[in-house]
Design an enzyme around this catalytic site. Structure first.
Site, PDB file in Angstrom:
ATOM      1  N   GLU A 129      -5.987  -5.409   8.178  1.00 40.55           N
ATOM      2  CA  GLU A 129      -4.997  -4.370   8.483  1.00 40.55           C
ATOM      3  C   GLU A 129      -4.693  -4.338   9.983  1.00 40.55           C
ATOM      4  O   GLU A 129      -5.489  -4.801  10.800  1.00 40.55           O
ATOM      5  CB  GLU A 129      -5.527  -2.997   8.073  1.00 40.55           C
ATOM      6  CG  GLU A 129      -5.727  -2.826   6.584  1.00 40.55           C
ATOM      7  CD  GLU A 129      -6.180  -1.414   6.251  1.00 40.55           C
ATOM      8  OE1 GLU A 129      -5.419  -0.680   5.611  1.00 40.55           O
ATOM      9  OE2 GLU A 129      -7.315  -1.060   6.637  1.00 40.55           O
TER      10      GLU A 129
ATOM     11  N   ASP B 119     -11.678  -0.095   1.842  1.00 40.51           N
ATOM     12  CA  ASP B 119     -10.828   0.016   3.030  1.00 40.51           C
ATOM     13  C   ASP B 119     -11.684   0.260   4.275  1.00 40.51           C
ATOM     14  O   ASP B 119     -12.831   0.703   4.192  1.00 40.51           O
ATOM     15  CB  ASP B 119      -9.846   1.174   2.822  1.00 40.51           C
ATOM     16  CG  ASP B 119      -8.661   1.103   3.762  1.00 40.51           C
ATOM     17  OD1 ASP B 119      -8.506   0.091   4.457  1.00 40.51           O
ATOM     18  OD2 ASP B 119      -7.868   2.069   3.788  1.00 40.51           O
TER      19      ASP B 119
ATOM     20  N   ASN C 206      -4.806   4.933  -1.966  1.00 42.68           N
ATOM     21  CA  ASN C 206      -6.063   5.439  -1.406  1.00 42.68           C
ATOM     22  C   ASN C 206      -6.653   6.536  -2.283  1.00 42.68           C
ATOM     23  O   ASN C 206      -5.930   7.388  -2.809  1.00 42.68           O
ATOM     24  CB  ASN C 206      -5.831   5.985   0.003  1.00 42.68           C
ATOM     25  CG  ASN C 206      -5.648   4.880   1.018  1.00 42.68           C
ATOM     26  OD1 ASN C 206      -6.603   4.251   1.451  1.00 42.68           O
ATOM     27  ND2 ASN C 206      -4.398   4.596   1.373  1.00 42.68           N
TER      28      ASN C 206
ATOM     29  N   GLU D  53      -8.038   2.098  -3.376  1.00 39.74           N
ATOM     30  CA  GLU D  53      -8.710   1.829  -2.101  1.00 39.74           C
ATOM     31  C   GLU D  53      -9.681   2.953  -1.765  1.00 39.74           C
ATOM     32  O   GLU D  53      -9.292   4.124  -1.707  1.00 39.74           O
ATOM     33  CB  GLU D  53      -7.671   1.676  -0.977  1.00 39.74           C
ATOM     34  CG  GLU D  53      -6.806   0.442  -1.107  1.00 39.74           C
ATOM     35  CD  GLU D  53      -5.984   0.177   0.138  1.00 39.74           C
ATOM     36  OE1 GLU D  53      -6.143   0.937   1.120  1.00 39.74           O
ATOM     37  OE2 GLU D  53      -5.198  -0.785   0.139  1.00 39.74           O
TER      38      GLU D  53
ATOM     39  N   GLU E 242       0.850  -1.194   0.000  1.00 35.24           N
ATOM     40  CA  GLU E 242       0.000   0.000   0.000  1.00 35.24           C
ATOM     41  C   GLU E 242       0.879   1.235   0.000  1.00 35.24           C
ATOM     42  O   GLU E 242       1.793   1.372   0.825  1.00 35.24           O
ATOM     43  CB  GLU E 242      -0.923   0.008   1.217  1.00 35.24           C
ATOM     44  CG  GLU E 242      -1.841   1.228   1.242  1.00 35.24           C
ATOM     45  CD  GLU E 242      -2.785   1.265   2.431  1.00 35.24           C
ATOM     46  OE1 GLU E 242      -3.548   2.237   2.553  1.00 35.24           O
ATOM     47  OE2 GLU E 242      -2.744   0.317   3.247  1.00 35.24           O
TER      48      GLU E 242
END
Length: 723
Positions: A675, A619, A557, A589, A498
């Site tokens: 996560e 997410d 993101n 995400e 990520e």
């Protein structure tokens, strides 16, 4: 240094910090800073009004004509001439705002407090004689101390009276106008405060206070005259001047009678002696203090500028030094006195007094040792440092002594520069932490301006950071990415990473990503920031193509506002084309906890991107009440379980939630990533619940691009994460 030797120093720092953070000193700093534009303009006017050489005077007169002096005097009247009034206004406004902030609501309108305190000030200082100048009390040089005293007493008294119901008028339906209501509410308290100052003024006149002050000043000058031309005299005189300046009182002007009785006669005698070929008699003259104790102005502030340039670790410190250097070279130090500020600054109080005394001792020692002639020539007070040493002594040794004195002064100021930056840094980190809590709060996410409209220090820092963020985006500096690997325990491989936003602020250091995103949202730069991050991530993944497998995905993101932009799909495609990156290597995400119900534009963008091969992940899954709705509406490839659900103890609610999500993901054929995994116990429990892909500190912290690549290659080569 040992802990024992650091003990007293740290205690001093903590004492200074407590003083520096009191509302009073915060109001002083901000009130004086309000006058900075006036002060800088006035400093320029001073340099034009009193040029350092006769040649420069003639050149300016020929260029601008004889009316230049009138022009400069007008500038000085409109800047330095009203400086104390501006400082009073700023101080009162800030102190009242801090008072309201402490109580949690607006008790007193700051504008009303300013009007009341301004009236108190004029009541106290209004001239009574026909020859008295009505503007003198407003100037920085003559009225600042009185203005700050009046503001301190008047504002505190007014705020105290406003706290009593007896001195407040209930609003009810008195007025539909908010400001009128604010005025009427505190009107009795305001009237009583102004009346108290009128009584104070009458009492001071009855007691003959002004005559007492004049007599005291005269006696002070006579006392100094008895110490004439001695080292004790020079140290006492300069120390007194500096202490007065610390309280906002123009030291040299206040002690002018000392200059008139002691320093000027000594200077005239030395000039006459040189003219007649005799040996100058006096060491301490006005020229001596100007050239060797006041380089940059009172306090030897040119040494402070030198210390800022040499030891400051911040861009702000260097910029401040460069900004203040031009007036300081010509011995105009008002910008530093009121802009830093030095006035009523507990951090710089010691070096402000000590530095010029040390410089006096150095110059005195050089004269006594025969290394430098006595100051025997008259030069304008704006004569630049280094040249003034030569001009006042007629010898290059004067310049050399100035260089040594500047270095000594900088050495004295240097540790206090570090202390000031340490205290500012600590305060900045505390405000940043508070700003982070606000940016992450659910309440803030529904506000149109999450940070910029906050009250107090958080709001001020948000405005400052927003401006810095705009600069960082424009220059594409200080914004970069780190990468956190994602592990598949079933294959034992790292399958992706990520990309995480990072902003290294030049002064505050790392600014937390939620703050950066909230600020970008507030200033409507979220699209620009998001595309910059996406471009950086795709560029980095392109660089890894030859060394990482083709199924290694880079996750980025995306904010809700980006998705709702009809150009988002086209922008992503353009970035992929520009970086020559296959769409299948990119995963977008969507942050479920901050996204509202998706609109048609957002869904259309995601569907189009997924058609060309871009993966879509949801997410923070499990944190919002719309989680199941998203699963039905959005074209998804991956679900990421929020870190708050990673701590699963047997029989806990989290365990049941995670198990349900794992089963649902399997049914819908969605990849599942957990996560925030931080220890082996969490990993074991999550694996038992059917989870196979993970991300968290247990495997790796976010890493720079090069370190991340080495980590991934080594882990996959060693099969480090095989079940």
């Amino acid at each position: 240094m040992t802990n024992e030797s650091l003990g007293p120093w740290l205690r001093l720092v903590h004492v200074v910090e407590r003083i520096d953070r009191t509302p009073y000193f915060i109001a002083i700093r901000r009130g004086l800073a309000l006058a900075l534009p006036l002060i800088m303009t006035g400093a320029l006017a001073l340099l034009l009004r009193y040029p350092s050489t006769a040649g420069m005077q003639q050149l300016l007169t020929e260029a601008f004509g004889p009316r230049l002096d009138d022009f400069c005097d007008s500038l000085l009247a409109g800047t330095f001439g009203i400086g104390s009034l501006v400082a009073l206004y700023g101080f009162t406004d800030v102190l009242t705002s801090l008072h309201n902030q402490r109580l949690g609501h607006r008790v007193v309108n700051p504008m009303v407090a300013v009007i009341v305190v301004t009236s108190c000030f004029f009541t106290l200082v209004a001239p009574t004689g026909s020859d008295a100048s009505p503007l003198a009390p407003l100037s920085l040089g003559h009225g600042l101390f009185t203005a700050l005293v009046a503001a301190s007493i008047g504002c505190c008294l007014f705020l105290k009276l406003c706290g009593y119901r007896l001195f407040r008028i209930p609003l009810h339906n008195l007025s539909n106008d908010t400001l009128v209501g604010d005025v009427f509410t505190v009107m009795p308290a305001g009237m009583l405060t102004i009346l108290a100052f009128a009584i104070l003024r009458a009492a001071s006149m009855w007691l003959g206070w002004s005559e007492w002050v004049e007599a005291l000043t005269t006696q002070f000058a006579i006392s100094f005259s008895k110490l004439s031309n001695s080292l004790l005299f020079s140290i006492s005189y300069e120390a007194a001047s500096q202490v007065l300046w610390l309280f906002g009182i123009h030291g040299p002007n206040t002690l002018y009678s000392v200059q008139e009785r002691v320093l000027d006669p000594a200077a005239h005698a030395n000039v006459a002696a040189v003219a007649s070929g005799a040996t100058p008699q006096f060491i301490f003259t006005y020229g001596f203090f100007s050239a060797f104790a006041r380089m940059g102005g009172s306090g030897g502030t040119l040494s402070l500028i030198l210390a800022l340039l040499l030891v400051s670790r911040t861009v702000r410190g260097h910029k401040l030094a460069l900004f203040m250097m031009v007036p300081a070279v010509f011995n105009v130090n008002e910008p530093l006195l009121f802009g830093l500020p030095l006035v009523l600054n507990p951090v710089y109080a010691i070096p402000f007094v000590l530095a010029p005394i040390a410089q006096i001792l150095i110059a005195y020692g050089a004269i006594v040792a025969g290394l430098m002639p006595k100051a025997s020539f008259s030069v304008p007070w704006t004569t630049p440092a280094l040249f003034s040493g030569y001009a006042v002594t007629g010898s290059l040794s004067g310049t050399l002594v100035q260089i040594v004195s500047l270095a000594a002064g900088a050495a004295i100021y240097a540790p206090f520069v570090r202390v000031a930056e340490y205290l500012a840094g600590r305060r900045g980190q505390e405000v940043l932490a508070s700003l982070l809590r606000i940016a992450e709060s659910p309440e803030a996410s529904v506000k149109p301006k999450r940070c910029l409209e906050l009250p107090g220090d958080e709001g001020r820092m948000a405005v400052s950071l927003a401006s810095d963020l705009e600069d960082a985006l424009a220059t594409q500096k200080h914004i970069f990415l780190e990468y956190q690997p994602q592990v598949d325990l079933r294959t034992g491989r790292i399958f992706g990473a990520e990309a995480l936003l990072r902003w290294q602020h030049p002064f505050l250091g790392r600014v937390a990503p939620p703050i950066v995103v909230a600020l970008a949202d507030d200033i409507e730069e979220i699209d620009r920031l998001g595309l910059h991050v996406l471009s950086l991530a795709c560029r980095q993944r392109k660089r890894w193509r030859d060394v990482l497998p083709d199924d290694f995905v880079i996750a980025v993101n995306v904010s809700p506002k980006q998705l709702m932009n009809r150009e988002f799909y086209r922008n992503v495609v353009d970035i992929l084309d520009r970086e020559h990156l296959p769409p299948s290597l990119l995963e977008l995400e969507i942050t479920e906890s901050t996204m509202l119900l998706p609109d048609i534009e957002a869904i259309e963008n995601l569907k189009n991107l997924r058609k060309i091969g871009v993966k879509v992940a949801l997410d923070d899954f499990g944190m919002g009440h719309t989680s199941l709705h998203y699963l039905r509406e959005l074209p998804l490839d991956t679900v990421k379980i929020d870190r708050s659900l990673a701590d699963v103890s047997p029989g806990s609610v989290n365990e049941h939630i995670v198990k349900s999500i794992a089963e649902l993901s399997g049914t819908l054929n969605l990849s599942l990533v957990v996560e925030g995994v931080e220890n082996e116990r969490q990993l074991s429990r999550l694996s038992a619940l059917g989870c196979g892909r993970f991300q968290g500190y247990f495997f790796s912290r976010p890493l720079s691009a090069d370190v991340c690549l080495e980590f991934v290659l080594a882990a996959n080569r060693e099969n480090r994460f095989a079940a």
